[in-house]
Design an enzyme around this catalytic site. Sequence first.
Site, PDB file in Angstrom:
ATOM      1  CG  MET A   1      -1.524   1.266   1.654  1.00  0.00           C
ATOM      2  SD  MET A   1      -2.919   1.608   0.573  1.00  0.00           S
ATOM      3  CE  MET A   1      -3.398   3.223   1.175  1.00  0.00           C
ATOM      4  CB  SER A   2       0.939   4.225   0.361  1.00  0.00           C
ATOM      5  OG  SER A   2       1.406   5.532   0.305  1.00  0.00           O
TER       6      SER A   2
END
Length: 449
Positions: free
Chosen positions: A146-147
């Site tokens: 994520m990210s």
Amino acid sequence: MRTRAKGLLAAVVALTASALMFLASPASAATLTEVTNFGTNPSNLRMHLYVPDNVQARPGLLVALHWCTGTGPVFHRDTQFAQLADRHGFIVIYPTANRSSQCFDVYTQQALTRGGGSDPVGIRSMVGYVQSRYNVDPNRIFAAGMSSGAMMTNVLLALYPDVFRAGAAFAGVPYTCFRTTGGSEWSTECANGQIIRTPQQWGDAVRNAYPGYTGPRPRMQLWHGTNDDALRYPNFTEEIKQWTNVHGLNQTPVFTDSPGSGQTRTRYGGTGGQAPVEAISMQGVGHNLPINATEAIRFFGLNAAPPTSPPPSSPPPGGSTTRYEAEASPAVCTGTIDSNWSGYSGSGFCNGGNAAGAYAQFAVNAPAAGTATLRVRFANGVTTARPASLIVNGATVQTPSFEGTGAWSTWMTKTLTVTLNAGGNTIRLNPTTANGLPNIDYLEITTSS
Ligand code: GCU
Ligand code: CA
């Protein structure tokens, strides 16, 4: 720095809240454990490992990568990957970045170079460590993040197509988009969606990461919110360009549907659930998009029954030969399990750390006490011989030296004679110089009747 801290920290707080809300079922059963000394680790990453109680005999492996300000344990707690591991018997590695931002390095030249150093090398070591201990299926190794972790997923799939079969990137950017100079950890241009390239250019970046590689390319599942204010939405299109080009595809989807409210899913190069590239656009969603672990696991195929594995071998009868692959548990490789040099048997070989004491160890069975013939298959691509102690059940019995074989893909076999106990024995090759061991393919044992 300030932009990132503000944008991503806000995102994480919201993400944590929403993730906790939908974790209705109890926390996963096995415990998360920290592993130290997992191999080459230039940037001092920490490694946490989740092995479910019902781990498969030949398990799949997932590297799960946190966001900036995150940690491996927090990512373990706030995502559903471990619960899915409980259900499906695969193993999860949770790396933790070790710098004050707690962002992964996806911006330095080292990190963007295969074997170049920094975080990707440490993560590659973690994978090798787990491979050497858990009989991991090399065709079921994946990365999801994520990210910052999504950016790293793009980096890992670009650098190590020979390791990772697929990835899932939740709110990431293409490989090389975040490159900076002068040590900055944040590419404002990339984050703002201002780095626009042709599919060919993005594809070339990946191909140039591992020149000469001709094997299969990892499949990629991409997720992005249209209102992402930290890593803006144009990065979604740029990622699609990159991975479709890597797969030799154009950017016209062959399949489109809406799997959830506000979601548009497109597939490239295949209409089924495991297309080479799958992309899910989430209308009106910001950077804190929900991490749909179930969908990532489905895309990987980690929810399916494992390929059937052969029954465990029983002790060989007298006069027979058994091969013990260096890459497969219960063998131990103090280094990484690699497959970049051809000609090995099984699924790879042990590339021991280049240090005295970086051993390879085998657990072997003998039907009766007595003399046995060992054959060690090795490759040594340098001209200096690499000596090692041959340690049988804790005692050094010989000091064989492994000569240069002319190339890393040229394998030779060294024959040694030892005395074994009836039943289980431990055979360790322990290098005595700073060059470490040659690459070790396997150990074969012939017992006389
Ligand atoms: C190279 C080679 C490895 C080998 C190493 C070594 O890096 O690619 O396979 O193990 O050299 O010198 O030990
Ligand atoms: Ca080595």
